[in-house]
Structures are given as structure tokens and as C-alpha cells.
Design an enzyme around this catalytic site. Sequence first.
Site, PDB file in Angstrom:
ATOM      1  N   LYS A 173      48.048  41.922  51.929  1.00  0.00           N
ATOM      2  CA  LYS A 173      48.500  40.533  52.252  1.00  0.00           C
ATOM      3  C   LYS A 173      48.498  39.708  51.139  1.00  0.00           C
ATOM      4  CE  LYS A 173      46.196  36.736  53.174  1.00  0.00           C
ATOM      5  NZ  LYS A 173      47.116  35.861  52.475  1.00  0.00           N
ATOM      6  N   GLU A 246      37.402  40.746  42.365  1.00  0.00           N
ATOM      7  CA  GLU A 246      37.729  40.190  41.220  1.00  0.00           C
ATOM      8  C   GLU A 246      37.873  38.836  41.302  1.00  0.00           C
ATOM      9  OE1 GLU A 246      37.862  41.914  38.423  1.00  0.00           O
ATOM     10  OE2 GLU A 246      38.340  44.039  39.298  1.00  0.00           O
ATOM     11  N   CYS A 280      43.159  35.035  35.403  1.00  0.00           N
ATOM     12  CA  CYS A 280      41.791  34.912  35.446  1.00  0.00           C
ATOM     13  C   CYS A 280      41.035  34.876  34.221  1.00  0.00           C
ATOM     14  CB  CYS A 280      41.314  36.076  36.682  1.00  0.00           C
ATOM     15  SG  CYS A 280      42.020  37.491  35.876  1.00  0.00           S
ATOM     16  N   GLU A 377      36.663  25.951  36.269  1.00  0.00           N
ATOM     17  CA  GLU A 377      37.777  26.890  35.981  1.00  0.00           C
ATOM     18  C   GLU A 377      39.279  25.824  36.237  1.00  0.00           C
ATOM     19  OE1 GLU A 377      39.258  29.826  38.529  1.00  0.00           O
ATOM     20  OE2 GLU A 377      39.734  31.175  37.046  1.00  0.00           O
TER      21      GLU A 377
END
Length: 474
Positions: A173, A246, A280, A377
Site C-alpha cells: 500500500k 523504519e 529519513c 524532525e
Amino acid sequence: MEEYNNIINGEKVQSGSTFGVVNPANGDVFAICQSANVEMVDQAVAAARAAFFEWSKTSQEERKAKIHAIGDALEANMADLMALVTAETGKPMSGLNGVGSGMEVGGSIAWTHYTAELDLPVDIIQEDDIASIQVFRKPLGVVASITPWNWPLMIAIWHVMPALRAGNTVVIKPSPLTPLATIRFVEMVSEILPPGVLNVITGDASIGEALSKHSDVNKIVFTGSTQTGRNIMQAASANLKRLTLELGGNDAGIVLDDVNVKEVAPKLFAAAFHNNGQTCACLKRLYVHESIYEDLCEELARLAKTVVIGDGMRDGVELGPLQNKAQLAIVTDLVADAKANGGRFIAGGHPIEGDGFFFAPTIIADLEDGHRLVDEEQFGPVVPVIKYSDVSTIIGRANQNESGLGGSIWSSNVTRAAALAQQLECGTAWVNDHGAIQPDAPFGGVKQSGFGVEFGSYGLEEYTSLQTIKITKN
Ligand code: NAD
């Protein structure tokens, strides 16, 4: 306008409900995608389950050959896939430091061929007159892959290839913001793999949730935000799904007092700004020793002011737009907070006017731990540069953050830097580099950046369970 479909059991499947995919360089919808519903989640999982029995019985050599064939198909369609990746993500074809859709598709090809060649050897624990004990690695069953919008094709490949190589079947997905290259990839693969081995369904969080709690899914491999990772972990608990998570990162880069400022500045800049900071393992907080602080700030600001920004389809563009409006709003908010807290803006600091989701590359000096832009972040083209004076405390400061994906130490003394790198609480610590990954070295986070690793043999093993066979001879 081109329409893209879900693919279940090798067939295009439509729900009747659609959504538009936006080009972030101009804000226009340029493709239409069929949205899956919960019944289609069931259909896709059932197709993957039905295909599992035969696929898991194929020989290692057969699976290797099929996966190499997928790598060849990716290569044959490279130009088309690059154009789709640039259109849906906004990342330039080439990009800053060569990080663009060419790298995304080229990396996908390289990872596919490398993963094809990996093996799952039988481990012989005992072989004598008394007993034979062998440990086998067996596939898990149906793997659901849920991917984000920043590297849609590359992350799909990272999830799907080891899953297939180990003998699992897959339902993927993609993010509804960037489903197209993934769908095109599954279309190509449908001509190579038996029906049902790889299925794609599109949609928002509700489709991801339905997969996460589905009783016939055995593992979820997820790349995305930490909060979504927590939600998935909770939903996955009902049937004890295996998980690889992750998640987000807030990687620190620590620059020691002995670097050559002019040499390291372009490397630091690229590590923080490639793909507009939407990776990331981008460098997201930069700690710089006071003795070189102003010089390095000046160099970084110069680079930020001269980098070429624009529509990623145009030649020579190094940074494109942010991928979506919501991310632009997050970045704008964090920058406003930095301003309110006394950040010294030495480059950028504002969105770029127009219909696309562009933000000027921004360097902010004089922030501290505790400011939101340092602690959270940003996932955008903004980097806080933090001054420090005491090397003996800087690792502890960097480790205070709840993330633990990557980190780096920059120094002309590699021995000194490597000793400090080992003290960083993160899955990968680089010396004089940041974010450099490769198909044979494990990559994954610790702390709130998740658990489990991808790549190489370590990554492949995550798609298997161990079975010990003991034959008693006497
Ligand atoms: P996100 O978590 O919002 O979405 C990722 C995917 O999860 C999408 O496909 C989304 O539809 C789906 N999803 C959302 N809610 C869900 C739920 N409750 N259950 C199941 N699926 C759900 O993340 P994003 O905004 O697409 O990606 C950005 C984030 O991803 C950043 O935090 C970034 O650091 C992280 N990321 C991490 C890595 C890594 O390897 N560690 C790599 C890339 C991105």
C-alpha cells in the site's frame, strides 16, 4: 488524464472511487488513481494467501531468476519511472549531489539485483552419530508493505524484494500522495510473477489500518512516521504479526574543531538538503564546535543561497518543491517557532511564492537543544546549526533526542571520530559522511526510530522464521 488502478491477483481492479495525484511543482492534479476499499483489502490478502503455497515452494534458483528479471524490467522502463517519480514527488531528475529520481530508479535496480543473489543457508548445529540438528529459514506468509511519500519506488523495492526472495507473497500500500511509480512497477512485475504474488492497493490510513489488523497478514514492513508506527504496532498485536518499523529520524551531525571548513561544508550541506531534507536519514541537527562555528555557518549560507531550485523536470535543478502542502505547513511552522525563539537566519526562512510547494533553503544559527526545530524532525530544507564548546558533553546532548536512526562525526582524525561515533545511540553512525546506505549493510533505527533492519542478509532474515529440525539417531 491517465488513470491508475489497484492490481490484485494480476488484474486491474476498480472500486469506482478515485482520488487525484498532485504535481508538487505546480499544485495541479496530473493523474487519477482508483482508491481501494476494505473489501479490496480482503481480496488482495486472499490473493496473496492463495499464491503463497506455490511461491514458497519455488526453488531458490527460480526466485533468484524472477527477481533478476524484475531488475531488468525496471531498467528497461527507467526513463518512464524517473518521469513518474519526479512528477509525483517533485524531486529533480538528477538533483543535489546526484540525489534525484535517477538515483531512486537506479538504486531500485541495483537493490533488486543484489537482493536476488542473497542466500538463506541452512545452519548445521550438530551432525554426528547422536543427532542431526539443522536450522532452516522459512518464509512467513503474507507480508503487507506500507510506504511513505519521500522515496516511494525505492522504499517499495526495499520492502518487496527481500520479502519475495525469502518466499513470501506481498500486498503493498503506497502513500496516496505518491502511488504512481509503485503501481507502474507492480504492473510490470505482473508479467513476470505468478498472479497474487505481488498485489498493490491504494488509499489512505484506513486501508493501512485494515492491513495492519488483518488476521491473514503475517508481517508488516512499514516505513513512515513514528506515530503511525505505534498505531501499526498496536493493530498488529491481535495475531502477533512480525514487524519491521523504519520510522522518523532526527539525525545529529557533530563537527569537531579539527575539520577543514571549506572541504566539509558542501558535504554537510548535501547531507542535510538532498531531496529537500525529506529523507529519513538526512542530517537534521548540526552541532559545530565554537572555534569554527562562524566560518562554517558562512559557508553553509553561501551554499544555501546558490543552490538551484525549481521544477525537477528542468535540467540543472538541484532542489525541487516539498512533496505536499501539509509538509510545507509543518516546515513553515517550525521556522516561525525558531524565529520566535531568537534563531539567527543566515539563509532563507520563507516559502517561495507560486503554486508549487517550494521553501527557500534555510540555515538558522544560535538555536539550542529544547527549541522545537532542534528537537523535532523537520523533514524539509531547513537546518539548525548549534554551537558547542565541550566535546566531552556533546555526544550526551545528541543522544538526548528520542530518535535513533543515524548520526555522524566529522573530523580530520578518523580514530578520534570513530571512537565518538560508537557512542552515538543510533542504528548507523557515519564518519565524515551522512546518510550513505548500500544494499549489503544493515540499516534501521533504535529508540523511537523503530526496530528491525533492512538490506543484506540481516534484512533478508527479517522475512523468515527459524525452524529447527532435530533427528535423533541414537
Ligand atoms: P506517515 O506515517 O504519515 O505515512 C506512511 C504510510 O502509512 C502511508 O502509506 C500512510 O497512508 C500510511 N498510514 C497512515 N496512517 C496509518 C495507520 N494508522 N495504519 C496503517 N497505515 C497508515 O508518514 P509519511 O508522512 O508518509 O512519511 C514521512 C515520515 O516517514 C517521516 O517521519 C520520515 O522520517 C519517515 N521515514 C522513515 C524512513 C526510515 O527508513 N526510517 C524512510 C522514509 C521516511
